[in-house]
Design an enzyme around this catalytic site. Structure first.
Site, PDB file in Angstrom:
ATOM      1  N   HIS A  75       0.855  -1.226   0.027  1.00  0.00           N
ATOM      2  CA  HIS A  75      -0.030  -0.037  -0.061  1.00  0.00           C
ATOM      3  C   HIS A  75       0.800   1.340  -0.032  1.00  0.00           C
ATOM      4  CE1 HIS A  75       0.236   0.715   4.408  1.00  0.00           C
ATOM      5  NE2 HIS A  75       0.186  -0.693   4.603  1.00  0.00           N
ATOM      6  N   ASP A  77      -0.369   4.378   0.948  1.00  0.00           N
ATOM      7  CA  ASP A  77      -0.782   5.350   2.159  1.00  0.00           C
ATOM      8  C   ASP A  77       0.137   4.980   3.433  1.00  0.00           C
ATOM      9  OD1 ASP A  77      -2.258   2.877   2.083  1.00  0.00           O
ATOM     10  OD2 ASP A  77      -3.497   3.946   3.529  1.00  0.00           O
ATOM     11  N   ASP A 103       5.924   1.167   7.734  1.00  0.00           N
ATOM     12  CA  ASP A 103       4.374   0.503   7.424  1.00  0.00           C
ATOM     13  C   ASP A 103       3.858   1.802   6.244  1.00  0.00           C
ATOM     14  OD1 ASP A 103       2.064  -0.478   7.157  1.00  0.00           O
ATOM     15  OD2 ASP A 103       1.346   0.124   9.206  1.00  0.00           O
ATOM     16  N   GLU A 128      -5.176   1.439   2.512  1.00  0.00           N
ATOM     17  CA  GLU A 128      -5.403   0.415   3.331  1.00  0.00           C
ATOM     18  C   GLU A 128      -5.312   0.678   4.513  1.00  0.00           C
ATOM     19  OE1 GLU A 128      -3.417  -2.715   5.965  1.00  0.00           O
ATOM     20  OE2 GLU A 128      -2.727  -0.628   5.908  1.00  0.00           O
ATOM     21  N   GLU A 129      -4.792   2.015   5.021  1.00  0.00           N
ATOM     22  CA  GLU A 129      -4.770   2.417   6.488  1.00  0.00           C
ATOM     23  C   GLU A 129      -6.315   3.067   6.891  1.00  0.00           C
ATOM     24  OE1 GLU A 129      -2.608   1.641   8.458  1.00  0.00           O
ATOM     25  OE2 GLU A 129      -0.798   1.740   7.586  1.00  0.00           O
ATOM     26  N   GLU A 152       3.977  -5.963   3.758  1.00  0.00           N
ATOM     27  CA  GLU A 152       3.694  -5.593   5.024  1.00  0.00           C
ATOM     28  C   GLU A 152       5.084  -5.745   6.003  1.00  0.00           C
ATOM     29  OE1 GLU A 152       1.453  -3.641   6.415  1.00  0.00           O
ATOM     30  OE2 GLU A 152      -0.147  -3.712   5.024  1.00  0.00           O
ATOM     31  N   HIS A 330       3.338   2.824  13.062  1.00  0.00           N
ATOM     32  CA  HIS A 330       2.500   4.189  13.485  1.00  0.00           C
ATOM     33  C   HIS A 330       3.177   4.940  14.598  1.00  0.00           C
ATOM     34  CE1 HIS A 330      -1.412   1.848  11.746  1.00  0.00           C
ATOM     35  NE2 HIS A 330      -0.423   1.852  10.712  1.00  0.00           N
TER      36      HIS A 330
END
Length: 373
Positions: A75, A77, A103, A128-129, A152, A330
């Site tokens: 992903h 984003d 991530d 995705e997030e 991932e 994150h």
């Protein structure tokens, strides 16, 4: 391979390969969910400059059609968070700091490089997030590949075989307004009571791995007296993570059984996924990791990823892989070892080659036709 950028981090002496250059450029471009356009265009430019037919579909996914023996996908984003993009010296060499380095811009860049080197199909997806809108759009607009490697962070020497599922919902309650000295519960108390009962239903067991349990998490709550002053309102958004041993439907029914006042609107149902370590794809990853001097690790993750969607809808061999320590996801400390990034690229190339992926001669693909932008 060629990609152009003037970002200062990209000019660091540690950026010694075009793969590291792509990684650093993409991390330098903010790409929070819903604002991936600039990063998508930079990714597409890299692929085009390296001879791949490339297009961005009408939702923002970046496609490089190729050999569908395997689809490499990750992903574009990230979650919000401003982490200065810089390269610092770490215990094992230079590290790239910045939001998305782990991530999942690290896995995304590694897969783009591997796709260029091997001819494998590649798609960078958006959202995705948030809602996984890119993954849902992808499965609706292309045939299933023979296998999927989903990008991932697993660490370059790890492969992820399982993710828990996800249930999302919104609880809403309303009560008449009244003096706070009254004993009758108001809407906020109704919300708290229901949630406490749900938590009791899925009470954690310290003797059982988290992956095998249902966990509960409120993610937003609002409440108070209505604008007209005649009622009290409460709205709570929540998530439940579901292990493979349970279905989302079962968990929803148990939660609904605790509902005495108010309503719940269930908005997301994503089943868990747990794949076998004995598939040919998993075996080839173990071989490739050992060839790079690593000791393969088999992982189960407590979160949820686009892998869940692909596994449910396509039913082909699948696993997740990518450089980076997922404990940094994150967080304000997100960073990626450049040496680890290099190892992951080598592993991906080795796996694709051993699967028999070939460079496309005429840029044909099994993908259905989509509008290009």
């Amino acid at each position: 391979m060629a990609v152009e950028t003037t970002d200062s981090a990209v000019e660091h002496p540690a950026v010694t390969t075009e793969g590291r250059r792509l990684l650093t450029e993409l991390v330098s471009i903010p790409s929070v969910s819903g604002n991936e356009t600039e990063a998508a265009e930079a990714l597409a430019a890299f692929l085009e400059q390296n001879g791949r037919e490339t297009y961005i579909d009408d939702i923002g996914n970046v496609h490089a059609p190729g050999d569908d023996t395997v689809l490499l996908t990750s992903h574009i984003d990230t979650v919000p968070g401003d982490i200065p993009v810089e390269i610092k010296e770490g215990e094992e060499g230079p590290e790239l700091w910045g939001r998305g380095s782990v991530d999942a811009t690290g896995p995304l860049a590694a897969m783009a490089v591997a796709a260029v080197e091997t001819g494998a199909s590649f798609v960078g997806v958006v959202g995705e997030e948030s809602t996984s809108r890119g993954a849902w759009h992808l499965i609706e607009n292309r045939e299933a590949p023979e296998a999927v490697i989903n990008g991932e962070p697993s660490g370059w020497d790890g492969i992820t075989l399982g993710y828990r599922g996800l249930l999302e919902g919104t609880y809403v309650a309303t009560s008449e307004s009244g003096h706070t000295s009254r004993p009758d519960p108001n809407a906020i108390q109704h919300a708290m009571s229901w949630w406490n009962r749900v938590e009791d239903t899925f009470e954690p067991d310290e003797w059982i791995p988290v992956f095998e349990q249902v966990t509960t998490k409120p993610v937003d709550i609002e409440g108070g007296v209505s604008v007209d002053g005649l009622s009290m309102d409460a709205t709570m958004e929540f998530q439940l993570r579901v292990p493979p041993e349970r279905t989302p439907e079962e968990v929803r029914e148990l939660s609904d059984a605790e509902l005495e006042t108010g309503t719940v609107n269930w908005t997301e149902f994503i089943p868990a996924v747990m794949t076998s370590p004995r598939t040919e794809v998993a075996r080839l990853f173990r071989v490739a990791i050992r060839k790079q001097g690593g000791d393969p690790r088999l992982l189960r993750k407590t979160g949820t990823a686009d892998m869940n969607i692909y596994a449910e809808e396509w039913g082909c061999p699948i696993l997740s892989y990518g450089p980076g320590d997922s404990n940094l996801d994150h967080t304000p400390h997100e960073h990626l070892s450049l040496a680890e990034f290099d190892h992951s690229v080598d592993v991906l190339i080795e796996v694709c080659e051993q699967l028999g992926v070939e460079q496309p001669d005429d840029h044909t693909s099994d993908e259905t036709t989509e509008s290009k932008s």
